[in-house]
Design a protein around this motif. Structure first.
Motif, short mmCIF file in Angstrom:
data_model
loop_
_atom_site.label_atom_id
_atom_site.label_comp_id
_atom_site.label_asym_id
_atom_site.label_seq_id
_atom_site.Cartn_x
_atom_site.Cartn_y
_atom_site.Cartn_z
N GLU A 27 0.83 -1.20 0.00
CA GLU A 27 0.00 0.00 0.00
C GLU A 27 0.86 1.25 0.00
OE1 GLU A 27 -2.92 0.02 3.10
OE2 GLU A 27 -3.63 -1.98 2.64
N ARG A 98 -7.64 4.60 -0.91
CA ARG A 98 -6.82 4.64 -2.12
C ARG A 98 -5.66 3.66 -2.08
NH1 ARG A 98 -3.03 7.58 -5.04
NH2 ARG A 98 -3.84 8.09 -7.09
N LEU A 102 -5.12 0.68 -4.69
CA LEU A 102 -3.93 0.64 -5.54
C LEU A 102 -3.22 -0.70 -5.42
CD1 LEU A 102 -2.13 4.07 -5.45
CD2 LEU A 102 -2.33 2.53 -7.39
N ALA A 103 -3.06 -1.14 -4.19
CA ALA A 103 -2.41 -2.43 -3.96
C ALA A 103 -3.18 -3.53 -4.71
CB ALA A 103 -2.36 -2.73 -2.47
N TYR A 105 -5.01 -3.25 -7.30
CA TYR A 105 -4.86 -3.15 -8.75
C TYR A 105 -3.49 -3.60 -9.21
CZ TYR A 105 -9.06 -1.56 -10.98
OH TYR A 105 -10.30 -1.54 -11.53
N LEU A 155 -8.43 6.22 -10.11
CA LEU A 155 -7.14 6.16 -9.41
C LEU A 155 -6.10 7.09 -10.01
CD1 LEU A 155 -6.71 2.36 -8.63
CD2 LEU A 155 -7.04 4.21 -7.00
N ILE A 156 -6.18 7.34 -11.32
CA ILE A 156 -5.16 8.17 -11.93
C ILE A 156 -5.61 9.61 -12.10
CG2 ILE A 156 -4.21 6.21 -13.17
CD1 ILE A 156 -5.34 7.52 -15.72
N TYR B 108 0.24 3.16 -16.91
CA TYR B 108 -1.07 3.64 -16.50
C TYR B 108 -1.20 3.58 -14.99
CZ TYR B 108 -5.88 4.45 -18.09
OH TYR B 108 -7.09 4.99 -18.38
N LEU B 109 -0.82 2.47 -14.43
CA LEU B 109 -0.96 2.29 -12.99
C LEU B 109 0.12 3.05 -12.24
CD1 LEU B 109 -3.18 0.83 -11.63
CD2 LEU B 109 -1.67 -1.09 -11.23
N ALA B 111 1.14 5.81 -12.98
CA ALA B 111 0.67 7.19 -12.93
C ALA B 111 -0.13 7.45 -11.66
CB ALA B 111 -0.15 7.52 -14.16
N ALA B 112 -0.71 6.40 -11.11
CA ALA B 112 -1.47 6.58 -9.87
C ALA B 112 -0.54 6.96 -8.72
CB ALA B 112 -2.22 5.29 -9.54
N ARG B 113 0.72 6.51 -8.80
CA ARG B 113 1.67 6.82 -7.74
C ARG B 113 2.56 8.01 -8.09
NH1 ARG B 113 1.62 2.98 -3.68
NH2 ARG B 113 0.92 0.91 -4.30
N ARG B 118 0.96 11.35 -15.08
CA ARG B 118 -0.48 11.53 -15.29
C ARG B 118 -0.78 12.07 -16.68
NH1 ARG B 118 -2.10 12.71 -9.60
NH2 ARG B 118 -1.58 10.69 -8.67
N ALA B 121 -0.73 9.36 -19.13
CA ALA B 121 -1.86 8.46 -18.93
C ALA B 121 -3.15 9.07 -19.48
CB ALA B 121 -2.02 8.14 -17.45
N ARG B 122 -3.28 10.36 -19.26
CA ARG B 122 -4.50 11.02 -19.75
C ARG B 122 -4.51 11.10 -21.27
NH1 ARG B 122 -5.09 13.91 -14.77
NH2 ARG B 122 -3.26 15.13 -15.29
N ILE B 152 -8.22 -4.26 -19.96
CA ILE B 152 -7.47 -4.81 -18.84
C ILE B 152 -7.95 -6.22 -18.51
CG2 ILE B 152 -8.87 -3.95 -16.91
CD1 ILE B 152 -6.29 -3.27 -15.47
#
Lengths: 177, 177
Positions: A27, A98, A102-103, A105, A155-156, B108-109, B111-113, B118, B121-122, B152
DNA sequence: AAACAAGTTGAACAGTTGTTCCACTAGTCT
DNA sequence: AGACTAGTGGAACAACTGTTCAACTTGTTT
């Protein structure tokens, strides 16, 4: 049901502690941050403990993420089937929860590379199928994909979407208008 | 437009070689497999080259994935807007182009972190918006999420879905019936 | 020709990694 | 009581990591 065997029970507790610590690391830092040592540090146990219970890192990751999906299933079942409730769930998943989402996903995507994780990933999907309710296969697939995509896009986003904004979209997906 | 300066041009070529090598590593081993050394090995250049052009690993990753998304945009524009064509695109993405698609989804993922990703990704999402065609915001969001989720879920299936099976689902999502 | 910046490279730094080994304790069974 | 096994933990291994350094080449500018 674990056997009432003293040794086994003690071992199982530490097993769970290690899994919980691993999940916290995922996480916080993602799957990339997981190492025998980082997990041991997080759990407050010596490094050899993590290797004792999970010989390889892969084993540890697979066990953690499978367990985590299983655990999430419980809370998932409590979501009611109205679009408003589902919208609220997605908003929470991308907001307050979140890190956990995220974890989850990352597991999801890891399953694409590791077949051992596919079962856990599909568990997710079948749970969403329950939420979606009964409908014909094509429509079901469309709804599942829609909810999945809504979640990942949440999430993004720069700011987690609000349930009110999500609700009409969820409604359109679930009710088809 | 790069300047016709000898030095810069030579440097840019190596830059691109390093990016391409990084993308190959991501396709093969995931983001987890990327290191200055693994990329240098893949590109056939000394390790110091990768650090010369991209001082930190983060810089290298961000550059690679941004560039890759940009490059994918080109091929994306050529997809026509019929459900059948989109179904074919998804089937190809999960089949023959699986590695590349997986790499793209890891971005993509990621980008969440990492907010730096971002934008890239967008870009993905806005390209899908073109494919979806003009429609009101709520419907657009539903279609985008649907296509995203379909993609996905195709990646974590045991066998990549066939375009024929995908087509009715895509059709339902895009045309609403 | 000298000066300069861009590019190239091998070697080395300290830190982290997965994993193994060995000595040890604590419970259980005979 | 002794034997056995699960669990514990410290220390060490070689392999790898990101990054830095200083020496070198190359092409261009003055």
């Amino acid at each position: 049901m674990p056997p009432p065997d003293g040794r086994r029970v003690r071992g199982d507790r530490r097993r769970r502690e290690i899994l919980a610590a691993t999940l916290r690391v995922v996480e916080r830092d993602g799957v990339a941050g997981v190492s025998h040592r980082s997990v041991a540090r997080e759990a407050g146990v010596p490094t050899t403990s993590t290797t004792y219970y999970y010989a390889t890192l892969d084993e540890l990751l697979i066990a953690t993420l499978t367990w985590s999906a299983e655990e999430m299933a419980a809370s998932f079942r409590q979501v009611s089937l109205t679009p408003a409730a589902v919208a609220r769930f997605i908003a929470d998943a991308a907001g307050p929860h979140r890190g956990r989402t995220l974890a989850e996903y990352e597991l999801y995507l890891l399953a694409a590379r590791r077949p051992e994780l596919r079962a856990a990933a599909r568990r997710w999907i079948s749970l969403m199928a329950e939420v979606a309710g009964p409908r014909d296969p094509v429509a079901l697939r469309a709804v599942l994909a829609g909810l999945d995509g809504l979640l990942i896009q949440a999430l993004i986003a720069d700011f987690p979407p609000m349930a009110e904004d999500l609700e009409p979209v969820v409604s359109l997906l679930m009710l088809g208008g």
